[in-house]
Scaffold this active site. Structure first.
Site, PDB file in Angstrom:
ATOM      1  N   ASP A 170       0.874  -1.176   0.000  1.00  0.00           N
ATOM      2  CA  ASP A 170       0.000   0.000   0.000  1.00  0.00           C
ATOM      3  C   ASP A 170       0.913   1.228   0.000  1.00  0.00           C
ATOM      4  O   ASP A 170       1.641   1.461   0.976  1.00  0.00           O
ATOM      5  CB  ASP A 170      -0.887  -0.028   1.249  1.00  0.00           C
ATOM      6  CG  ASP A 170      -1.858   1.150   1.298  1.00  0.00           C
ATOM      7  OD1 ASP A 170      -1.647   2.143   0.564  1.00  0.00           O
ATOM      8  OD2 ASP A 170      -2.811   1.087   2.095  1.00  0.00           O
ATOM      9  N   ILE A 171       0.871   1.992  -1.074  1.00  0.00           N
ATOM     10  CA  ILE A 171       1.802   3.131  -1.163  1.00  0.00           C
ATOM     11  C   ILE A 171       1.460   4.248  -0.186  1.00  0.00           C
ATOM     12  O   ILE A 171       2.256   5.160   0.007  1.00  0.00           O
ATOM     13  CB  ILE A 171       1.891   3.684  -2.607  1.00  0.00           C
ATOM     14  CG1 ILE A 171       0.514   4.116  -3.126  1.00  0.00           C
ATOM     15  CG2 ILE A 171       2.559   2.674  -3.532  1.00  0.00           C
ATOM     16  CD1 ILE A 171       0.573   4.904  -4.429  1.00  0.00           C
TER      17      ILE A 171
ATOM     18  N   ASN B 210       1.611   5.844 -10.973  1.00  0.00           N
ATOM     19  CA  ASN B 210       0.342   5.668 -11.693  1.00  0.00           C
ATOM     20  C   ASN B 210      -0.853   5.413 -10.775  1.00  0.00           C
ATOM     21  O   ASN B 210      -1.970   5.824 -11.099  1.00  0.00           O
ATOM     22  CB  ASN B 210       0.484   4.487 -12.665  1.00  0.00           C
ATOM     23  CG  ASN B 210      -0.861   4.007 -13.175  1.00  0.00           C
ATOM     24  OD1 ASN B 210      -1.480   4.632 -14.032  1.00  0.00           O
ATOM     25  ND2 ASN B 210      -1.347   2.882 -12.636  1.00  0.00           N
TER      26      ASN B 210
ATOM     27  N   TYR C 256     -10.158  15.594  -6.752  1.00  0.00           N
ATOM     28  CA  TYR C 256      -9.382  14.723  -7.653  1.00  0.00           C
ATOM     29  C   TYR C 256      -8.615  15.589  -8.650  1.00  0.00           C
ATOM     30  O   TYR C 256      -7.403  15.443  -8.816  1.00  0.00           O
ATOM     31  CB  TYR C 256     -10.326  13.768  -8.387  1.00  0.00           C
ATOM     32  CG  TYR C 256      -9.659  12.945  -9.471  1.00  0.00           C
ATOM     33  CD1 TYR C 256      -8.932  11.807  -9.157  1.00  0.00           C
ATOM     34  CD2 TYR C 256      -9.767  13.307 -10.816  1.00  0.00           C
ATOM     35  CE1 TYR C 256      -8.324  11.051 -10.161  1.00  0.00           C
ATOM     36  CE2 TYR C 256      -9.166  12.557 -11.815  1.00  0.00           C
ATOM     37  CZ  TYR C 256      -8.450  11.423 -11.477  1.00  0.00           C
ATOM     38  OH  TYR C 256      -7.851  10.684 -12.474  1.00  0.00           O
TER      39      TYR C 256
ATOM     40  N   ILE D  25     -10.343   6.932 -20.402  1.00  0.00           N
ATOM     41  CA  ILE D  25      -9.682   5.678 -20.756  1.00  0.00           C
ATOM     42  C   ILE D  25     -10.505   4.516 -20.193  1.00  0.00           C
ATOM     43  O   ILE D  25     -11.009   4.594 -19.060  1.00  0.00           O
ATOM     44  CB  ILE D  25      -8.235   5.621 -20.186  1.00  0.00           C
ATOM     45  CG1 ILE D  25      -7.431   6.877 -20.574  1.00  0.00           C
ATOM     46  CG2 ILE D  25      -7.530   4.347 -20.655  1.00  0.00           C
ATOM     47  CD1 ILE D  25      -7.184   7.080 -22.056  1.00  0.00           C
TER      48      ILE D  25
HETATM   49  P1  NAP Z   1      -7.553   1.551 -11.964  1.00  0.00           P
HETATM   50  O1  NAP Z   1      -7.784   0.455 -12.946  1.00  0.00           O
HETATM   51  O2  NAP Z   1      -8.507   1.718 -10.836  1.00  0.00           O
HETATM   52  O3  NAP Z   1      -6.079   1.399 -11.428  1.00  0.00           O
HETATM   53  C1  NAP Z   1      -5.617   2.011 -10.249  1.00  0.00           C
HETATM   54  C2  NAP Z   1      -4.731   1.008  -9.556  1.00  0.00           C
HETATM   55  O4  NAP Z   1      -4.142   1.630  -8.415  1.00  0.00           O
HETATM   56  C3  NAP Z   1      -5.500  -0.216  -9.078  1.00  0.00           C
HETATM   57  O5  NAP Z   1      -4.931  -1.352  -9.703  1.00  0.00           O
HETATM   58  C4  NAP Z   1      -5.273  -0.235  -7.565  1.00  0.00           C
HETATM   59  O6  NAP Z   1      -5.030  -1.571  -7.162  1.00  0.00           O
HETATM   60  C5  NAP Z   1      -4.035   0.662  -7.400  1.00  0.00           C
HETATM   61  N1  NAP Z   1      -4.005   1.351  -6.120  1.00  0.00           N
HETATM   62  C6  NAP Z   1      -4.955   2.172  -5.597  1.00  0.00           C
HETATM   63  N2  NAP Z   1      -4.594   2.587  -4.392  1.00  0.00           N
HETATM   64  C7  NAP Z   1      -3.377   2.040  -4.128  1.00  0.00           C
HETATM   65  C8  NAP Z   1      -2.491   2.091  -3.026  1.00  0.00           C
HETATM   66  N3  NAP Z   1      -2.781   2.805  -1.919  1.00  0.00           N
HETATM   67  N4  NAP Z   1      -1.329   1.405  -3.086  1.00  0.00           N
HETATM   68  C9  NAP Z   1      -1.029   0.678  -4.181  1.00  0.00           C
HETATM   69  N5  NAP Z   1      -1.826   0.593  -5.268  1.00  0.00           N
HETATM   70  C10 NAP Z   1      -2.996   1.262  -5.228  1.00  0.00           C
HETATM   71  O7  NAP Z   1      -7.522   2.959 -12.700  1.00  0.00           O
HETATM   72  P2  NAP Z   1      -6.790   3.512 -14.010  1.00  0.00           P
HETATM   73  O8  NAP Z   1      -7.833   4.178 -14.796  1.00  0.00           O
HETATM   74  O9  NAP Z   1      -5.906   2.517 -14.641  1.00  0.00           O
HETATM   75  O10 NAP Z   1      -5.939   4.670 -13.317  1.00  0.00           O
HETATM   76  C11 NAP Z   1      -4.536   4.767 -13.376  1.00  0.00           C
HETATM   77  C12 NAP Z   1      -4.174   6.229 -13.236  1.00  0.00           C
HETATM   78  O11 NAP Z   1      -4.675   6.946 -14.349  1.00  0.00           O
HETATM   79  C13 NAP Z   1      -4.767   6.890 -11.990  1.00  0.00           C
HETATM   80  O12 NAP Z   1      -3.792   7.751 -11.406  1.00  0.00           O
HETATM   81  C14 NAP Z   1      -5.922   7.700 -12.547  1.00  0.00           C
HETATM   82  O13 NAP Z   1      -6.209   8.820 -11.753  1.00  0.00           O
HETATM   83  C15 NAP Z   1      -5.373   8.088 -13.903  1.00  0.00           C
HETATM   84  N6  NAP Z   1      -6.388   8.453 -14.893  1.00  0.00           N
HETATM   85  C16 NAP Z   1      -7.310   7.548 -15.331  1.00  0.00           C
HETATM   86  C17 NAP Z   1      -8.253   7.939 -16.269  1.00  0.00           C
HETATM   87  C18 NAP Z   1      -9.313   7.008 -16.826  1.00  0.00           C
HETATM   88  O14 NAP Z   1     -10.212   7.459 -17.559  1.00  0.00           O
HETATM   89  N7  NAP Z   1      -9.259   5.721 -16.552  1.00  0.00           N
HETATM   90  C19 NAP Z   1      -8.258   9.256 -16.759  1.00  0.00           C
HETATM   91  C20 NAP Z   1      -7.315  10.142 -16.289  1.00  0.00           C
HETATM   92  C21 NAP Z   1      -6.375   9.733 -15.358  1.00  0.00           C
HETATM   93  P3  NAP Z   1      -5.350  -2.088  -5.666  1.00  0.00           P
HETATM   94  O15 NAP Z   1      -6.762  -1.699  -5.367  1.00  0.00           O
HETATM   95  O16 NAP Z   1      -5.131  -3.569  -5.743  1.00  0.00           O
HETATM   96  O17 NAP Z   1      -4.347  -1.432  -4.783  1.00  0.00           O
END
Ligand code: NAP
Length: 264
Positions: free
Chosen positions: A74-75, A101, A165, A198
């Site tokens: 957990d980061i 990320n 956010y 995304i």
């Molecule tokens: P996602 O599928 O929910 O991935 C986020 C990952 O972060 C999850 O695998 C989660 O896994 C991990 N995580 C969350 N809290 C954590 C913690 N405390 N320690 C370690 N790992 C943690 O979302 P995503 O869309 O791929 O997002 C990736 C990044 O892109 C994020 O920063 C998000 O804000 C950004 N982003 C996404 C979008 C979009 O449309 N999808 C758009 C703009 C920006 P666990 O729960 O297993 O820890």
């Protein structure tokens, strides 16, 4: 100043140019992080894939178990950043790329934010990248490495109903620019990608109902000139390019990967 981590050997040794790079990707169990782990593994790097749940990380590593190793952490935990960096160094002896990320969304109007909802949001999206980057600095200095932060296109515009956010991500962009200058004398480059809409499970992870997610998607599509939702691989490609040694004169840049959303 004493450094808490042993200096990497390979960087200055005979294998400095040929040794595979080591890449630390947070949030690698799904979405953009998983695609990023795969992209770096396909380039021959060793990837340390970080997340809180083991099963999704093992699934990510299944793409190439010889290149990707899961790290359950957990980061936001008190010892999270130090543990993550130390484990990467223990496994591979060096660290070349840190991809900040992992992130959460937590859509709320200003009136409904509470300490209990704000704290985890900023701890994950803002404070953890700060502390992880700090912990990784000695190793990145040794490798003349790269930091890639993942922000969001709405960080540059604002997001009504999700303002904390957007604010946390905007702050990460300011940090990206600041660190690019601050760390340049150490040979460390710093960049960010700012994804638009995304296709990932981020909405499920936020506990949003299907109809809420559908409404957000409709709004996003309306604001995306290319007229579609992006794929995690498209963001991963940009992250890997910014981290490439061939991007050696690029630092301080925020690269939108958003189908034109930020300029529309
Ligand atoms: P996602 O599928 O929910 O991935 C986020 C990952 O972060 C999850 O695998 C989660 O896994 C991990 N995580 C969350 N809290 C954590 C913690 N405390 N320690 C370690 N790992 C943690 O979302 P995503 O869309 O791929 O997002 C990736 C990044 O892109 C994020 O920063 C998000 O804000 C950004 N982003 C996404 C979008 C979009 O449309 N999808 C758009 C703009 C920006 P666990 O729960 O297993 O820890």
């Amino acid at each position: 100043m004493a450094t808490p981590y042993p200096r990497t050997r390979q960087q200055n040794g005979p294998n400095a140019r040929t040794a595979p790079r080591t890449v630390l990707v947070t949030g690698a169990g799904s979405g953009i992080g998983r695609a990023t782990a795969h992209a770096f593994a396909d380039e021959g790097a060793h990837v340390v894939a970080v997340g809180r749940r083991e099963a999704p990380l093992v699934e990510t590593a299944g793409h190439d178990p010889s290149r990707i190793s899961p790290l359950v952490a957990d980061i936001t935990a008190a010892d999270g950043p130090e543990t993550v960096v130390r484990t990467a160094l223990d496994r591979h002896g060096r660290l070349d790329v840190l991809v900040n990320n992992a992130g959460l969304v937590n859509g709320r109007s200003l009136r409904t934010y509470t300490r209990a909802t704000v704290d985890p949001l900023l701890a994950t999206n803002l404070l953890a990248p700060v502390l992880l980057t700090q912990a990784a600095l000695p190793a990145l200095e040794d490798s003349r490495g790269v930091i890639v932060n993942v922000t969001t296109s709405v960080g540059q515009r604002g997001w009504p109903g999700n303002s904390l956010y957007a604010a946390g991500k905007a702050a990460l962009e300011v940090l990206t620019r600041s660190w690019a200058v601050e760390l340049a004398p150490l040979g460390i480059r710093v960049a960010a990608v700012a994804p638009g809409a995304i296709d990932t499970p981020i909405g499920d992870h936020a506990g949003l109902a299907p109809e809420q997610q559908a409404a957000i998607r409709a709004w996003q599509l309306d604001h995306t000139p290319l007229g579609r939702i992006g794929r995690p691989e498209e963001v991963a490609w940009a992250i890997a390019r910014l981290a490439s040694p061939r991007a050696s004169f690029i630092t301080g840049v925020i690269l939108p990967v958003d189908g034109g959303a930020v300029v529309a």
